[in-house]
Design an enzyme around this catalytic site. Structure first.
Site, mmCIF file in Angstrom:
data_model
loop_
_atom_site.group_PDB
_atom_site.id
_atom_site.type_symbol
_atom_site.label_atom_id
_atom_site.label_comp_id
_atom_site.label_asym_id
_atom_site.label_seq_id
_atom_site.Cartn_x
_atom_site.Cartn_y
_atom_site.Cartn_z
ATOM 1 N N GLU B 49 -9.191 61.103 -25.852
ATOM 2 C CA GLU B 49 -10.216 61.290 -24.838
ATOM 3 C C GLU B 49 -10.029 60.216 -23.800
ATOM 4 O OE1 GLU B 49 -14.184 63.291 -26.869
ATOM 5 O OE2 GLU B 49 -14.215 61.203 -26.242
ATOM 6 N N ASP B 60 -23.813 56.282 -21.078
ATOM 7 C CA ASP B 60 -23.007 55.335 -21.833
ATOM 8 C C ASP B 60 -23.713 54.001 -21.987
ATOM 9 O OD1 ASP B 60 -20.388 56.562 -22.482
ATOM 10 O OD2 ASP B 60 -20.393 56.953 -20.325
ATOM 11 N N TYR B 175 -18.699 68.400 -29.836
ATOM 12 C CA TYR B 175 -18.817 66.951 -29.991
ATOM 13 C C TYR B 175 -20.265 66.654 -30.371
ATOM 14 C CZ TYR B 175 -18.205 61.986 -28.684
ATOM 15 O OH TYR B 175 -18.144 60.614 -28.671
#
Lengths: 399, 268
Positions: B49, B60, B175
């Protein structure tokens, strides 16, 4: 579809708005959407909101004919919607009360907020104290310095202020950090978003809570002048005070709606915060709207003398109103805003927020082009006590 | 079938789970990304990734945000990330590369233009963190039309009804972000993850990767026992951040090899 019917069920204002967030936030936003849908159709909720606005905020805020300022500028008569007279000194409280009542309805005991100038932070800390909730406010480290009095106010009100040192250390970074907190503490925490931006349903619910400004004007202007104004002017950072006064006027097609962005050192200098005047559409902070971005789609740093306008995006409904041609958007430079700030101090005995001074500066430009019997209504969104250090510094004075 | 699909089939045939490793393109240096990608593969990564730097990485944590800031300081943008992928493909034609980032750089380039360029560069999948299925109409279709797998996130807060909705548009793998919160947070509740995976598998045939919070062989092994793939990001990025100059590749190699051992221990 009418301009006033927006957004659609998924938060779109034409191509703008929407929900652009990571999966971790989707459930929380859906919970909020459902709850707000119930609340806004609940007479008890509306009644409590209105009670608080009247007895706690001190609404309705007056509309004031700034006669000396109008004479000075020459031309149209200038009226000021005095949101600076609200409890806590700005329009922000209208929204934080609405959201705090929603938080209470949803059983959330902790509220978080982002703030730029500190006005929204103070308004959030205020309602958290009022309703007995824990409050954490995220603020860019740069803004913590620029707006020290507001930081102290928040602390007095019992809030925890977290300085954010990432990125450009201003409003957008505080917003990133607040979103992160929300993702992490989503079950216990209500995120009080400060402007009519962010993912759906925020742009809609913040607008709805702020529309009290324009609805009052619709009644007050005919009482005072026998008619509606020819133009309504408001400053636009995220755009909540502007959409609050614009939205009720949208159906009044002969009323010009003029949003004023922060021109900073001038649009040509590149140092500004005027996405509607000089940006392009993109996706940031959960919604699609006009943005300030570079050729790689990275968000660029903004510049404005006023912390509250220092934001690279703008509420999605403003992007829509711009494209639809229903509202016009212009930019006012730091210098012009400062001059208007001093004008209002000297001619009317009102110390305005630097944000609101941008709207006054646009009235200064527009009034001389209009007849003496024409009317400009300026949304004086906040008072300027918080800005006196900035103004003193720019004038070379040490307090 | 895409490289991602082939990779999972090949692993399954050998009774192995996938190790998916994340680095931010351009961190710590523009010229170091392609060599690091090869290091990841040599140390045992099955899928790479590659983070596309963005100025406002809202989902994030601080570790990956700092990596993004370093990459931006190195003037690395989406076009550079595509060029890096093309460079990597010159000597590696088998390891899938998934670009992970935010909507705006892709939107700014144009979804169609991006999809064409990404495919040509050898990209296999794209995960735009802030485009949920509700907003992906016309985006995932464009990706699929150009042979790119649109990767989607599922989270502990995702209700079952949305799992179906995501399954309908997703490609490559799912995911699952195993912790509420941003990347790089601590603690994993394996029972909770296992329960959620059962719900996901009920609605979705794609392999499921689990990420967020995996930091060593033990946590990698625990996740590999229940998931099809183990996704590690912040831990690797943090290693890159703290490695003394010149030792970055060695440190990353050691770490990924350790994670690989953990993942493989789960299939023994």
């Amino acid at each position: 579809m009418k301009l006033t019917d927006l957004p659609d069920s998924r938060g779109h204002f034409g191509p703008y708005g929407g929900i652009f967030v990571a999966e971790t936030l989707m459930a929380a936003l859906e919970e909020l959407r459902v709850e707000y849908d119930l609340a806004r159709n609940d007479p008890a909720f509306i009644a409590e909101f209105e009670y608080e606005l009247k007895h706690y905020v001190g609404r309705p805020s007056p509309v004031y004919h700034a006669k000396r300022l109008s004479e000075q500028y020459g031309g149209a008569q200038i009226y000021l919607k005095r949101e600076d007279l609200n409890h806590t000194g700005a329009h922000k409280i209208n929204n934080t009360i609405g959201q705090a009542l929603l938080a209470r309805r949803m059983g959330k005991k902790r509220v978080i907020a982002e703030t730029g100038a500190g006005q929204h932070g103070v308004a959030s800390a205020t309602v958290a104290a009022r309703y007995g909730m824990e409050c954490v406010v995220y603020m860019g480290a740069e803004d913590v310095i620029r707006q020290a009095p507001n930081v102290f106010r928040m602390k007095l009100l019992g809030a925890t202020v977290v300085p954010v040192s990432s990125g450009s250390r201003t409003l957008k970074d505080a917003l990133n950090e607040a979103m992160r907190d929300w993702v992490t503490n989503v079950e216990s925490t209500f995120y009080i978003l400060g402007t009519a931006a962010g993912p759906h349903p925020y742009p809609m619910l913040v607008r709805d809570f702020q529309c009290v400004i324009g609805r009052e004007c619709l009644v007050q202007m005919p009482e005072l002048t026998g008619r509606q104004p020819d133009a309504v002017i408001a400053c636009v950072g995220g755009g909540s005070n502007a959409i609050g006064i614009f939205h009720p006027y949208i159906p009044h097609e002969d009323v010009r709606l003029i949003g004023v962005e922060a021109g900073g050192s001038g649009i040509a200098s590149g140092k500004h915060a005027a996405p509607l005047s000089a940006g392009t559409p993109g996706v940031l902070h959960g919604f699609r709207s006009y943005l300030m971005q570079d050729e790689n789609g990275q968000i660029i740093e903004t510049h404005s003398v006023s912390a509250g306008l220092d934001y690279p995006g703008v509420g999605p409904e403003h992007s829509y109103l711009k494209d639809a041609g229903r509202a016009e958007y212009v930019a006012i430079n730091d210098d012009e805003a400062m001059a208007a700030f001093h004008d209002l101090c000297r001619f009317e005995g009102i110390i305005p927020a630097l944000e609101s001074s941008h709207a006054v500066a646009q009235a200064k430009k527009l009034a001389p082009t209009m007849k003496k019997d024409q009317i400009i209504l300026v949304n004086l969104s906040g008072r300027g006590d918080k800005d006196i250090d900035t103004v003193a510094k720019l004038s070379g004075i040490t307090l | 079938m895409s490289r991602i699909g082939q990779t999972f089939i090949a692993l399954k045939a050998h009774n192995k789970k996938a190790l998916i490793t994340f680095i931010t393109a351009g961190d710590p240096g523009k010229g170091l990304t392609v060599p690091l990608m090869h290091v990841l593969v040599e140390a045992g990564a099955d899928i790479i990734e590659l983070g596309v730097p963005f100025s406002d990485p809202m989902a994030d944590g601080p570790v990956i945000q700092r990596a993004s800031e370093r990459a931006l300081a190195n003037k690395v943008g989406l076009k550079d990330v595509l060029a890096m992928t093309a460079e990597f493909r010159k000597t590696n034609t088998t390891t899938p590369v998934v670009l992970m980032g935010y909507a705006n750089p892709v939107e700014h380039m144009g979804y169609e233009t991006f999809a064409l360029a990404a495919k040509a560069a050898g990209v296999d999948g794209v995960l735009t963190v802030d485009i949920p299925p509700e907003e992906s109409l016309g985006v995932s279709d464009v990706f699929k039309a150009h042979g790119l797998d649109p990767i989607f996130l599922l989270s502990p807060t995702t209700p079952e009804s949305r799992v179906e909705q995501v399954a309908a548009v997703a490609g490559g793998f799912i995911y699952y972000v195993s912790l509420k919160g941003v990347t790089g947070s601590a603690n994993l509740d394996m029972d909770e993850v296992a329960q959620k995976l059962a719900v996901i598998r009920k609605h979705c045939d794609l392999p499921v990767g689990v990420g967020f919070g995996i930091r060593d062989a033990a946590t990698a092994e625990a996740v590999a026992r229940i998931a099809d793939a183990v996704v590690v990001g912040s831990r690797i990025v943090s290693e890159i951040e703290t490695a003394p100059e010149g030792e970055c590749a060695t440190r990353v190699k050691q770490l990924v090899a350790e994670l690989r051992r953990g993942v493989d221990a789960a299939s023994k």
